[in-house]
Design a protein around this motif. Structure first.
Motif, PDB file in Angstrom:
ATOM      1  N   ILE A   1       0.840  -1.206   0.000  1.00  0.00           N
ATOM      2  CA  ILE A   1       0.000   0.000   0.000  1.00  0.00           C
ATOM      3  C   ILE A   1       0.868   1.246   0.000  1.00  0.00           C
ATOM      4  O   ILE A   1       0.597   2.215  -0.720  1.00  0.00           O
ATOM      5  CB  ILE A   1      -0.952  -0.004   1.214  1.00  0.00           C
ATOM      6  N   ILE A   2       1.918   1.240   0.813  1.00  0.00           N
ATOM      7  CA  ILE A   2       2.822   2.386   0.871  1.00  0.00           C
ATOM      8  C   ILE A   2       3.549   2.580  -0.453  1.00  0.00           C
ATOM      9  O   ILE A   2       3.751   3.706  -0.920  1.00  0.00           O
ATOM     10  CB  ILE A   2       3.832   2.205   2.024  1.00  0.00           C
ATOM     11  N   ALA A   3       3.928   1.465  -1.097  1.00  0.00           N
ATOM     12  CA  ALA A   3       4.664   1.543  -2.364  1.00  0.00           C
ATOM     13  C   ALA A   3       3.779   1.998  -3.517  1.00  0.00           C
ATOM     14  O   ALA A   3       4.219   2.728  -4.413  1.00  0.00           O
ATOM     15  CB  ALA A   3       5.282   0.186  -2.688  1.00  0.00           C
ATOM     16  N   GLU A   4       2.511   1.587  -3.514  1.00  0.00           N
ATOM     17  CA  GLU A   4       1.595   1.923  -4.618  1.00  0.00           C
ATOM     18  C   GLU A   4       0.246   2.372  -4.070  1.00  0.00           C
ATOM     19  O   GLU A   4      -0.766   1.681  -4.223  1.00  0.00           O
ATOM     20  CB  GLU A   4       1.414   0.716  -5.538  1.00  0.00           C
ATOM     21  N   PRO A   5       0.185   3.538  -3.462  1.00  0.00           N
ATOM     22  CA  PRO A   5      -1.082   3.997  -2.865  1.00  0.00           C
ATOM     23  C   PRO A   5      -2.171   4.294  -3.882  1.00  0.00           C
ATOM     24  O   PRO A   5      -3.351   4.350  -3.522  1.00  0.00           O
ATOM     25  CB  PRO A   5      -0.669   5.270  -2.114  1.00  0.00           C
ATOM     26  N   GLY A   6      -1.799   4.476  -5.140  1.00  0.00           N
ATOM     27  CA  GLY A   6      -2.785   4.800  -6.155  1.00  0.00           C
ATOM     28  C   GLY A   6      -3.567   3.604  -6.669  1.00  0.00           C
ATOM     29  O   GLY A   6      -4.540   3.764  -7.411  1.00  0.00           O
ATOM     30  N   LYS A   7      -3.168   2.390  -6.299  1.00  0.00           N
ATOM     31  CA  LYS A   7      -3.897   1.208  -6.740  1.00  0.00           C
ATOM     32  C   LYS A   7      -5.275   1.155  -6.077  1.00  0.00           C
ATOM     33  O   LYS A   7      -5.495   1.753  -5.023  1.00  0.00           O
ATOM     34  CB  LYS A   7      -3.103  -0.055  -6.386  1.00  0.00           C
ATOM     35  N   PRO A   8      -6.206   0.439  -6.670  1.00  0.00           N
ATOM     36  CA  PRO A   8      -7.562   0.360  -6.086  1.00  0.00           C
ATOM     37  C   PRO A   8      -7.582  -0.577  -4.878  1.00  0.00           C
ATOM     38  O   PRO A   8      -7.983  -1.749  -4.975  1.00  0.00           O
ATOM     39  CB  PRO A   8      -8.407  -0.185  -7.244  1.00  0.00           C
ATOM     40  N   TRP A   9      -7.198  -0.060  -3.731  1.00  0.00           N
ATOM     41  CA  TRP A   9      -7.123  -0.872  -2.529  1.00  0.00           C
ATOM     42  C   TRP A   9      -8.491  -0.939  -1.843  1.00  0.00           C
ATOM     43  O   TRP A   9      -8.736  -0.300  -0.838  1.00  0.00           O
ATOM     44  CB  TRP A   9      -6.085  -0.305  -1.563  1.00  0.00           C
ATOM     45  N   THR A  10      -9.375  -1.732  -2.409  1.00  0.00           N
ATOM     46  CA  THR A  10     -10.659  -1.967  -1.760  1.00  0.00           C
ATOM     47  C   THR A  10     -10.468  -3.009  -0.661  1.00  0.00           C
ATOM     48  O   THR A  10      -9.449  -3.709  -0.620  1.00  0.00           O
ATOM     49  CB  THR A  10     -11.693  -2.489  -2.762  1.00  0.00           C
ATOM     50  N   THR A  11     -11.447  -3.113   0.228  1.00  0.00           N
ATOM     51  CA  THR A  11     -11.359  -4.112   1.292  1.00  0.00           C
ATOM     52  C   THR A  11     -11.252  -5.510   0.694  1.00  0.00           C
ATOM     53  O   THR A  11     -10.475  -6.348   1.177  1.00  0.00           O
ATOM     54  CB  THR A  11     -12.596  -4.023   2.209  1.00  0.00           C
ATOM     55  N   ALA A  12     -11.988  -5.759  -0.367  1.00  0.00           N
ATOM     56  CA  ALA A  12     -11.944  -7.075  -1.011  1.00  0.00           C
ATOM     57  C   ALA A  12     -10.554  -7.348  -1.586  1.00  0.00           C
ATOM     58  O   ALA A  12     -10.021  -8.461  -1.446  1.00  0.00           O
ATOM     59  CB  ALA A  12     -12.998  -7.147  -2.110  1.00  0.00           C
ATOM     60  N   ASN A  13      -9.945  -6.340  -2.234  1.00  0.00           N
ATOM     61  CA  ASN A  13      -8.609  -6.517  -2.802  1.00  0.00           C
ATOM     62  C   ASN A  13      -7.569  -6.781  -1.716  1.00  0.00           C
ATOM     63  O   ASN A  13      -6.673  -7.622  -1.873  1.00  0.00           O
ATOM     64  CB  ASN A  13      -8.205  -5.274  -3.601  1.00  0.00           C
ATOM     65  N   MET A  14      -7.678  -6.037  -0.602  1.00  0.00           N
ATOM     66  CA  MET A  14      -6.713  -6.214   0.480  1.00  0.00           C
ATOM     67  C   MET A  14      -6.863  -7.590   1.129  1.00  0.00           C
ATOM     68  O   MET A  14      -5.875  -8.235   1.488  1.00  0.00           O
ATOM     69  CB  MET A  14      -6.874  -5.095   1.514  1.00  0.00           C
ATOM     70  N   ALA A  15      -8.096  -8.047   1.279  1.00  0.00           N
ATOM     71  CA  ALA A  15      -8.327  -9.369   1.856  1.00  0.00           C
ATOM     72  C   ALA A  15      -7.753 -10.453   0.950  1.00  0.00           C
ATOM     73  O   ALA A  15      -7.119 -11.409   1.419  1.00  0.00           O
ATOM     74  CB  ALA A  15      -9.825  -9.588   2.066  1.00  0.00           C
ATOM     75  N   GLU A  16      -7.952 -10.301  -0.352  1.00  0.00           N
ATOM     76  CA  GLU A  16      -7.416 -11.272  -1.311  1.00  0.00           C
ATOM     77  C   GLU A  16      -5.884 -11.266  -1.280  1.00  0.00           C
ATOM     78  O   GLU A  16      -5.246 -12.320  -1.324  1.00  0.00           O
ATOM     79  CB  GLU A  16      -7.912 -10.938  -2.720  1.00  0.00           C
ATOM     80  N   PHE A  17      -5.286 -10.066  -1.190  1.00  0.00           N
ATOM     81  CA  PHE A  17      -3.831  -9.952  -1.127  1.00  0.00           C
ATOM     82  C   PHE A  17      -3.301 -10.713   0.090  1.00  0.00           C
ATOM     83  O   PHE A  17      -2.230 -11.342   0.036  1.00  0.00           O
ATOM     84  CB  PHE A  17      -3.432  -8.478  -1.027  1.00  0.00           C
TER      85      PHE A  17
END
Length: 322
Positions: free
Chosen positions: A218-234
């Motif tokens: 997240i810190i490296a690429e804050p512009g990505k679409p970090w939705t809750t679903a995406n973060m959980a999958e990550f």
């Protein structure tokens, strides 16, 4: 390669302009009690020689604690927290946690330590950024740096420099002590990686293998679409489990952290003159209006006002230099 904790430390401190000021340096003998509480500032204590106890009253995060300290240990209180130092392992009576008793005397210039005395350097520090409170909210309310922690091996030389500066002129403390203590704080952040007594705070999250890579991403690429679903999958978790663990460990929901990371980067860009639309796009906002609302909610200022304030401060610095 730097660890995720080191990378997070660097990101946290970047742009915060840590400054330290010295309160007093000297030694206590006999019965005494010292505290930096009541000044509405973050503070530090560095034990130059001897040993004492740090007394912390009960808080919402946990019960009262009395922690032994020895020469080379340092305490950083990231808020104006009630506390005191004393030679007594028993905590003071309730309501007297911030009382001050005894007299601090100058250190002996030749380095001799009075029997049973405690050498101490105390002071205050602050972060000169509009995001201070939010960034410090990622940390525990206090940090104890132990002289024998492996993560603080490099800090031992800094401590020796602090002690040497303190002994140069016991009656006129060196201003370098405050600067050296600022460096010691950076090392203290590293030591948090091995602290098993952390109350829920963001640093607890960094110690979990399932979450540290996500925070770094997240810190490296804050512009990505970090939705809750995406973060959980990550993180290879269900959405419900991810949210529960993230919030329980860090004390805040994942979306709040993503917003803070984005606004920190946006604030830095605006300070260098980047336009509001460009800053919004860089941190993942398609709508300039939505970005402006989020920025004001986090910083208390509109993006344009933030940029003008930064430019005015930069102009003032240049005029002073010339």
């Amino acid at each position: 390669m730097p660890s995720h904790v080191d990378a997070f430390s660097a990101w946290l401190l970047e742009g915060l302009e840590l400054t330290s000021t010295l309160f007093h340096v000297g030694q206590y003998c006999g019965a005494w009690q010292a505290s930096t509480s009541g000044h509405r500032r973050a503070s530090f204590h560095v034990v130059l020689h001897g040993q004492c106890w740090l007394h912390l009253p009960a808080r919402a995060q946990g019960p009262a604690r009395s922690v032994p300290l020895r020469a080379g240990d340092a305490v950083f209180l990231l808020a104006d927290s009630p506390h005191c130092l004393s030679p007594d392992p028993l905590a003071p009576e309730r309501g007297r946690e911030t009382a001050r008793t005894g007299t601090m005397t100058p250190l002996d210039a030749d380095g001799r330590e009075a029997p049973g005395s405690l050498g101490l350097a105390c002071g205050f520090f602050e972060f000169k950024s509009g995001l201070d409170d939010l960034m410090l909210g990622l940390l525990p309310d206090h940090v104890i740096a132990r002289h024998d922690q492996s993560a603080l091996h490099g800090a031992r030389q800094i401590f020796e420099l602090i002690r040497a500066e303190a002994l140069l002129d016991p009656h006129t403390p060196s201003p370098l002590i405050a600067r050296l203590t600022g460096l010691l704080f950076v090392y203290a952040l590293r030591a948090l990686d091995g602290n098993d007594e952390l109350a829920p705070c963001f640093w607890s999250l960094m110690r979990r293998p399932a979450f540290a890579p996500l925070v770094a991403a997240i810190i490296a690429e804050p512009g990505k679409p970090w939705t809750t679903a995406n973060m959980a999958e990550f993180s290879h978790m269900s959405r419900a489990r991810f949210c529960k663990l993230f919030s329980g460990l860090s004390g805040q929901p994942p979306a709040q952290f993503v917003t803070l990371v984005r606004m920190k980067l946006a604030a830095a860009m605006l300070s260098t003159g980047v336009s509001t639309p460009d800053a919004a796009e860089q941190v993942g906002y398609q709508s300039e209006s939505a970005f402006a609302q989020a920025f004001k909610r986090v910083t208390g200022m509109q993006p344009g006002a933030w940029r003008r304030t930064a430019n005015d401060a930069d102009t003032a610095r240049h005029s002073t230099l010339h």
